[in-house]
Design an enzyme around this catalytic site. Structure first.
Site, short mmCIF file in Angstrom:
data_model
loop_
_atom_site.label_atom_id
_atom_site.label_comp_id
_atom_site.label_asym_id
_atom_site.label_seq_id
_atom_site.Cartn_x
_atom_site.Cartn_y
_atom_site.Cartn_z
N LYS A 10 10.78 3.96 -7.81
CA LYS A 10 10.83 2.70 -7.05
C LYS A 10 11.30 1.54 -7.93
O LYS A 10 11.35 1.67 -9.17
CB LYS A 10 9.44 2.44 -6.45
CG LYS A 10 9.04 3.50 -5.40
CD LYS A 10 7.67 3.17 -4.80
CE LYS A 10 7.30 4.17 -3.73
NZ LYS A 10 6.00 3.85 -3.09
N TYR A 50 11.04 4.83 5.72
CA TYR A 50 9.60 4.66 5.92
C TYR A 50 9.23 4.54 7.40
O TYR A 50 8.21 3.94 7.73
CB TYR A 50 9.12 3.42 5.15
CG TYR A 50 8.84 3.70 3.68
CD1 TYR A 50 7.96 4.72 3.28
CD2 TYR A 50 9.43 2.93 2.68
CE1 TYR A 50 7.69 4.96 1.94
CE2 TYR A 50 9.17 3.18 1.32
CZ TYR A 50 8.29 4.19 0.97
OH TYR A 50 8.02 4.43 -0.36
N ARG A 103 1.51 7.99 -11.55
CA ARG A 103 0.89 6.75 -11.04
C ARG A 103 -0.35 6.37 -11.87
O ARG A 103 -0.61 5.18 -12.10
CB ARG A 103 0.54 6.91 -9.57
CG ARG A 103 1.78 6.87 -8.67
CD ARG A 103 1.49 7.41 -7.29
NE ARG A 103 2.55 7.14 -6.33
CZ ARG A 103 2.56 7.62 -5.09
NH1 ARG A 103 1.58 8.40 -4.67
NH2 ARG A 103 3.56 7.33 -4.26
N ASN A 123 3.58 1.41 -6.85
CA ASN A 123 3.02 2.64 -7.43
C ASN A 123 4.10 3.53 -8.05
O ASN A 123 3.98 4.74 -8.10
CB ASN A 123 2.17 3.40 -6.40
CG ASN A 123 2.93 3.66 -5.12
OD1 ASN A 123 4.12 3.35 -5.02
ND2 ASN A 123 2.27 4.24 -4.14
N HIS A 126 7.95 7.43 -5.34
CA HIS A 126 7.74 8.04 -4.03
C HIS A 126 7.98 9.53 -4.19
O HIS A 126 8.81 9.95 -5.00
CB HIS A 126 8.76 7.49 -3.02
CG HIS A 126 8.89 8.36 -1.79
ND1 HIS A 126 8.06 8.23 -0.71
CD2 HIS A 126 9.73 9.39 -1.50
CE1 HIS A 126 8.38 9.14 0.21
NE2 HIS A 126 9.40 9.86 -0.24
N GLU A 137 13.98 13.70 4.45
CA GLU A 137 14.29 12.66 3.47
C GLU A 137 15.52 13.03 2.63
O GLU A 137 16.36 12.18 2.33
CB GLU A 137 13.08 12.43 2.55
CG GLU A 137 11.92 11.75 3.27
CD GLU A 137 10.70 11.55 2.37
OE1 GLU A 137 9.77 10.87 2.84
OE2 GLU A 137 10.66 12.07 1.24
N1 UDP Z 1 1.50 1.31 0.72
C1 UDP Z 1 1.12 -0.02 0.69
N2 UDP Z 1 -0.13 -0.35 1.13
C2 UDP Z 1 -1.01 0.57 1.61
C3 UDP Z 1 -0.60 1.93 1.65
C4 UDP Z 1 0.66 2.26 1.20
O1 UDP Z 1 1.88 -0.87 0.26
O2 UDP Z 1 -2.13 0.21 2.00
C5 UDP Z 1 2.85 1.68 0.24
C6 UDP Z 1 2.82 2.41 -1.11
O3 UDP Z 1 3.94 1.95 -1.88
C7 UDP Z 1 2.99 3.86 -0.70
C8 UDP Z 1 3.90 3.73 0.52
O4 UDP Z 1 3.44 2.56 1.18
O5 UDP Z 1 3.54 4.66 -1.73
C9 UDP Z 1 3.90 4.88 1.48
O6 UDP Z 1 2.58 5.19 1.83
P1 UDP Z 1 2.06 6.69 1.91
O7 UDP Z 1 0.72 6.66 2.56
O8 UDP Z 1 3.11 7.55 2.54
O9 UDP Z 1 1.83 7.08 0.38
P2 UDP Z 1 2.68 8.05 -0.59
O10 UDP Z 1 3.19 9.19 0.24
O11 UDP Z 1 3.77 7.21 -1.19
O12 UDP Z 1 1.68 8.49 -1.63
MG MG Z 2 4.15 9.28 2.05
#
Ligand code: UDP
Ligand code: MG
Length: 159
Positions: A10, A50, A103, A123, A126, A137
């Site tokens: 990211k 997303y 992370r 974080n 992705h 994706e």
């Molecule tokens: N995210 C955020 N706030 C939240 C949860 C998620 O900004 O409360 C962002 C974070 O960058 C995360 C992304 O949205 O990586 C996608 O969320 P997901 O639940 O799919 O998590 P991931 O698959 O990335 O672990």
């Molecule tokens: Mg996800």
């Protein structure tokens, strides 16, 4: 059992110059890079990537975050690549991501802190969450011509 997963370093990871450190984690585990490029996603593309989070309260901030700078998109191949990549990156919220994960080692904030600040959760990476998500994706981010088949030494020594 050989799968492909999409990893995105990211904008926070790119701006913090962590690209090499992150890629090293996957290569060290014997996973194979079969596609890689730098992309500065626009809003529409980020919203498509997303789209599953469209109704979430953090959607707007997430799209702003992921488009604030270029990212590195990588397709990783290996045995159970989807689960293995998720294991190496750690939990979504860095404050819960175990030490030793990407992370957990390179970030510490919580999603709650990011939300309170009106920011997307930084974080670092992705990774696709499931095999169907990975297939969708990879199709979105890469053309067939941008993906390559070749053998690494790991296929002899690690598999
Ligand atoms: N995210 C955020 N706030 C939240 C949860 C998620 O900004 O409360 C962002 C974070 O960058 C995360 C992304 O949205 O990586 C996608 O969320 P997901 O639940 O799919 O998590 P991931 O698959 O990335 O672990
Ligand atoms: Mg996800």
């Amino acid at each position: 059992m050989i799968e492909r997963s999409l990893v995105i370093i990211k904008p926070d990871g790119v701006k913090r110059c962590l690209v090499g450190e992150i890629i090293k984690r996957f290569e060290n585990a014997g996973l194979k890079i079969v596609g890689m490029k730098m992309v500065w996603a626009d809003k529409k593309f980020a919203e498509t990537h997303y789209k599953a989070h469209k109704s979430k309260p953090f959607f707007k901030e997430l799209v702003e975050f992921i488009t604030e700078g270029p990212v590195i998109a990588i397709v990783i191949e290996g045995v159970h690549a989807v689960d293995n990549v998720r294991r190496l990156i750690g939990s979504t919220s860095p404050h819960q991501a175990a030490p030793g994960t990407i992370r957990g080692d390179f970030a510490h904030i919580s999603m709650a802190y990011a939300s309170a600040k009106g920011l997307g959760g930084k974080n670092v990476v992705h990774a696709s969450g499931s095999k169907p998500e990975a297939e969708e994706e990879i199709k979105l981010w890469f053309t067939k011509q941008e993906l390559h088949s070749y053998k690494t030494v790991h296929e002899e020594h690690v598999f």
